[in-house]
Design a protein around this motif. Structure first.
Motif, PDB file in Angstrom:
ATOM      1  N   ALA A   1       0.838  -1.209   0.000  1.00  0.00           N
ATOM      2  CA  ALA A   1       0.000   0.000   0.000  1.00  0.00           C
ATOM      3  C   ALA A   1       0.868   1.252   0.000  1.00  0.00           C
ATOM      4  O   ALA A   1       0.585   2.207  -0.736  1.00  0.00           O
ATOM      5  N   LEU A   2       1.929   1.267   0.810  1.00  0.00           N
ATOM      6  CA  LEU A   2       2.801   2.439   0.839  1.00  0.00           C
ATOM      7  C   LEU A   2       3.542   2.604  -0.489  1.00  0.00           C
ATOM      8  O   LEU A   2       3.572   3.704  -1.054  1.00  0.00           O
ATOM      9  N   LEU A   3       4.136   1.537  -0.985  1.00  0.00           N
ATOM     10  CA  LEU A   3       4.892   1.643  -2.240  1.00  0.00           C
ATOM     11  C   LEU A   3       4.008   2.147  -3.377  1.00  0.00           C
ATOM     12  O   LEU A   3       4.457   2.912  -4.229  1.00  0.00           O
ATOM     13  N   ASP A   4       2.754   1.743  -3.374  1.00  0.00           N
ATOM     14  CA  ASP A   4       1.820   2.195  -4.416  1.00  0.00           C
ATOM     15  C   ASP A   4       1.545   3.691  -4.345  1.00  0.00           C
ATOM     16  O   ASP A   4       1.198   4.308  -5.350  1.00  0.00           O
ATOM     17  N   LEU A   5       1.691   4.289  -3.170  1.00  0.00           N
ATOM     18  CA  LEU A   5       1.385   5.708  -3.001  1.00  0.00           C
ATOM     19  C   LEU A   5       2.598   6.618  -3.199  1.00  0.00           C
ATOM     20  O   LEU A   5       2.451   7.840  -3.252  1.00  0.00           O
ATOM     21  N   TYR A  34      11.747 -12.221  -6.602  1.00  0.00           N
ATOM     22  CA  TYR A  34      10.651 -12.311  -7.561  1.00  0.00           C
ATOM     23  C   TYR A  34       9.450 -11.441  -7.246  1.00  0.00           C
ATOM     24  O   TYR A  34       8.604 -11.218  -8.107  1.00  0.00           O
ATOM     25  N   ALA A  35       9.361 -10.932  -6.029  1.00  0.00           N
ATOM     26  CA  ALA A  35       8.220 -10.072  -5.680  1.00  0.00           C
ATOM     27  C   ALA A  35       8.672  -8.650  -5.363  1.00  0.00           C
ATOM     28  O   ALA A  35       8.160  -7.694  -5.930  1.00  0.00           O
ATOM     29  N   VAL A  63       9.674  -4.445  -7.963  1.00  0.00           N
ATOM     30  CA  VAL A  63       8.970  -3.203  -7.614  1.00  0.00           C
ATOM     31  C   VAL A  63       9.988  -2.114  -7.265  1.00  0.00           C
ATOM     32  O   VAL A  63       9.879  -0.975  -7.737  1.00  0.00           O
ATOM     33  N   LEU A  64      10.997  -2.471  -6.465  1.00  0.00           N
ATOM     34  CA  LEU A  64      12.026  -1.498  -6.097  1.00  0.00           C
ATOM     35  C   LEU A  64      12.769  -1.012  -7.339  1.00  0.00           C
ATOM     36  O   LEU A  64      13.061   0.181  -7.480  1.00  0.00           O
ATOM     37  N   ASN A  65      13.037  -1.914  -8.247  1.00  0.00           N
ATOM     38  CA  ASN A  65      13.713  -1.553  -9.495  1.00  0.00           C
ATOM     39  C   ASN A  65      12.838  -0.623 -10.336  1.00  0.00           C
ATOM     40  O   ASN A  65      13.325   0.369 -10.884  1.00  0.00           O
TER      41      ASN A  65
END
Length: 184
Positions: free
Chosen positions: A88-92, A120-121, A125-127
């Motif tokens: 949720a935080l990363l999406d914002l 794999y998860a 996203v971080l990249n």
């Protein structure tokens, strides 16, 4: 030295993930870094789940990431992925919030079946968020983390040594990563 944002993606204050992360924070502090803890669970749920980009807690988290030279992201693994509160935080956060940052991903879980959750998860996203350098992450089994009544933590010697090496690699990489320009 560098400023490190230490992000706990655990929904529980007393979780092994959170305690392991704060244990590693002390190592980074001892190396001369300024470590700023951010427990995602303390961000109001209505801000996270309501995708309230303007909520003061989301604005503050975004500013903390912008200020940091490096980010440590720790999460328990649930259903072969990182936690929902971390998601949720990363999406914002802004799309390229990690541009120019060195990032250390850490995970804890109940089974070695989840060891690849970092690669794999979480790592993709971080990249995608522009991280300049994602150092080798580390997965620790829950059973290897012992929390004593006084709040201290103990780990098997091999786990302790491996984590020390990963944290030291991250520490060494801070400040050596070139800032990449991102087209608007």
């Amino acid at each position: 030295m560098a400023t490190v944002l230490s992000v706990s993606g655990s929904p529980s204050a007393s979780s092994r993930t959170n305690r392991l992360l704060r244990h590693l924070d002390r190592r980074l502090t001892a190396q001369g870094h300024e470590v700023i803890p951010l427990d995602v669970r303390t961000i109001p749920p209505e801000a996270l789940l309501g995708a309230d980009f303007k909520h003061p807690a989301i604005v503050e988290a975004t500013e903390l990431i912008a200020r940091a030279d490096g980010v440590v992201v720790a999460t328990p693994v649930y259903k072969a992925s990182y936690s929902g509160v971390l998601k949720a935080l990363l999406d914002l956060l802004p799309q390229y919030a990690l541009t120019g940052k060195t990032v250390l991903p850490l995970a804890t879980g109940g089974s070695t079946a989840h060891v690849l959750a970092i690669d794999y998860a979480l790592r993709p996203v971080l990249n995608s968020m522009g991280a300049a350098h994602i150092v080798q992450g580390w997965f620790t089994l829950d059973k290897d983390i012992t929390v004593h009544e006084d709040g201290t933590l103990s780990l098997p010697a091999t786990t302790h040594q491996a984590l020390a090496q990963v944290v030291d690699q991250f520490s060494g990489a801070l400040g050596r990563t070139p800032v990449l320009a991102v087209a608007s």
